[in-house]
Design a protein around this motif. Sequence first.
Motif, mmCIF file in Angstrom:
data_model
loop_
_atom_site.group_PDB
_atom_site.id
_atom_site.type_symbol
_atom_site.label_atom_id
_atom_site.label_comp_id
_atom_site.label_asym_id
_atom_site.label_seq_id
_atom_site.Cartn_x
_atom_site.Cartn_y
_atom_site.Cartn_z
ATOM 1 N N VAL A 27 0.845 -1.201 0.000
ATOM 2 C CA VAL A 27 0.000 0.000 0.000
ATOM 3 C C VAL A 27 0.877 1.247 0.000
ATOM 4 O O VAL A 27 0.622 2.207 -0.745
ATOM 5 N N ALA A 28 1.928 1.245 0.827
ATOM 6 C CA ALA A 28 2.825 2.399 0.899
ATOM 7 C C ALA A 28 3.561 2.602 -0.421
ATOM 8 O O ALA A 28 3.796 3.744 -0.841
ATOM 9 N N GLY A 58 1.333 4.301 -2.742
ATOM 10 C CA GLY A 58 1.224 5.695 -2.322
ATOM 11 C C GLY A 58 2.433 6.515 -2.751
ATOM 12 O O GLY A 58 2.292 7.651 -3.230
ATOM 13 N N THR A 59 3.620 5.945 -2.612
ATOM 14 C CA THR A 59 4.845 6.637 -3.035
ATOM 15 C C THR A 59 4.845 6.864 -4.537
ATOM 16 O O THR A 59 5.227 7.943 -5.023
ATOM 17 N N CYS A 92 2.214 7.129 -6.481
ATOM 18 C CA CYS A 92 1.220 8.163 -6.766
ATOM 19 C C CYS A 92 1.734 9.547 -6.383
ATOM 20 O O CYS A 92 1.514 10.518 -7.113
ATOM 21 N N ASP A 93 2.420 9.641 -5.242
ATOM 22 C CA ASP A 93 3.005 10.925 -4.842
ATOM 23 C C ASP A 93 3.938 11.447 -5.922
ATOM 24 O O ASP A 93 3.897 12.627 -6.298
ATOM 25 N N LYS A 146 -7.606 -0.337 2.895
ATOM 26 C CA LYS A 146 -6.497 0.546 2.512
ATOM 27 C C LYS A 146 -5.980 0.192 1.114
ATOM 28 O O LYS A 146 -5.628 1.082 0.324
ATOM 29 N N ALA A 148 -5.991 2.589 -2.136
ATOM 30 C CA ALA A 148 -4.756 2.874 -2.866
ATOM 31 C C ALA A 148 -4.959 2.629 -4.362
ATOM 32 O O ALA A 148 -4.484 3.406 -5.200
ATOM 33 N N ARG A 179 -6.889 5.466 -5.854
ATOM 34 C CA ARG A 179 -6.025 6.633 -6.087
ATOM 35 C C ARG A 179 -5.209 6.433 -7.368
ATOM 36 O O ARG A 179 -5.071 7.357 -8.176
#
Length: 223
Positions: free
Chosen positions: A22-23, A26-27, A29-30, A64, A68, A71
């Motif tokens: 998940v992280a 997220g990274t 996508c960031d 979560k 993700a 997103r």
Amino acid sequence: MVRAAEKRLRIDGRRPPTADTVAAIGTLCDGAEDSGGPGPVVIEVSGTPESGWTGRLTVGLVNKWERALRRLERLPVTTIAVADGDCGGPALDVLLTADIRIAAPSVRLLPPVVDGATWPGMALHRLAQQTSGTAAVRRAALYGTPLDAARARALHLLDEVTDDPAAAVAKAAERTAPFAGPELAIRRQLLLDARTVPFEEALGAHLAACDRVLRRSTGEAAT
């Protein structure tokens, strides 16, 4: 896991979603949201869950993971998935969020089976939403029946099946390079909503998008 400069990620479908996975999304996508560049996000997917893969999952973690993916599905850049071999679980989840899906001839899409039934994640929703609900999709969604590359291509779940995925990714990246930013994300959302939102309800969002384009083009003409 993430190579930020290339906006790349690899998802191993043999393993369940984890906090680290998940992280990682997220990274990714960031980086895509912050870069402002036109380059696509490229995600390599392969593998299908091994026996007992849900043993450490919780509803909270699944929530979560699904958020993700949502997103990822709404990024202001093109997303390209490259699939190889059997793809199930997290690999299938990510594949079905991508704008462009490129696969090797060996690909098979396999909704994973847990305790005598297919895993009821949002991949089932996307399979139904993205196809016409054919018998093959029903069998895949209900019984985990594999969809081989030819069938998945015929159902438009794959955009291209090729022996040279790298070349196909390069062509797709070049073709989509002019399209990036919030307006791309808006067009994608309009498409996602089209299957469920009636014309009368959708009209306002489409008119708002048209108004933004007209205002921007008028401003450019004035300068």
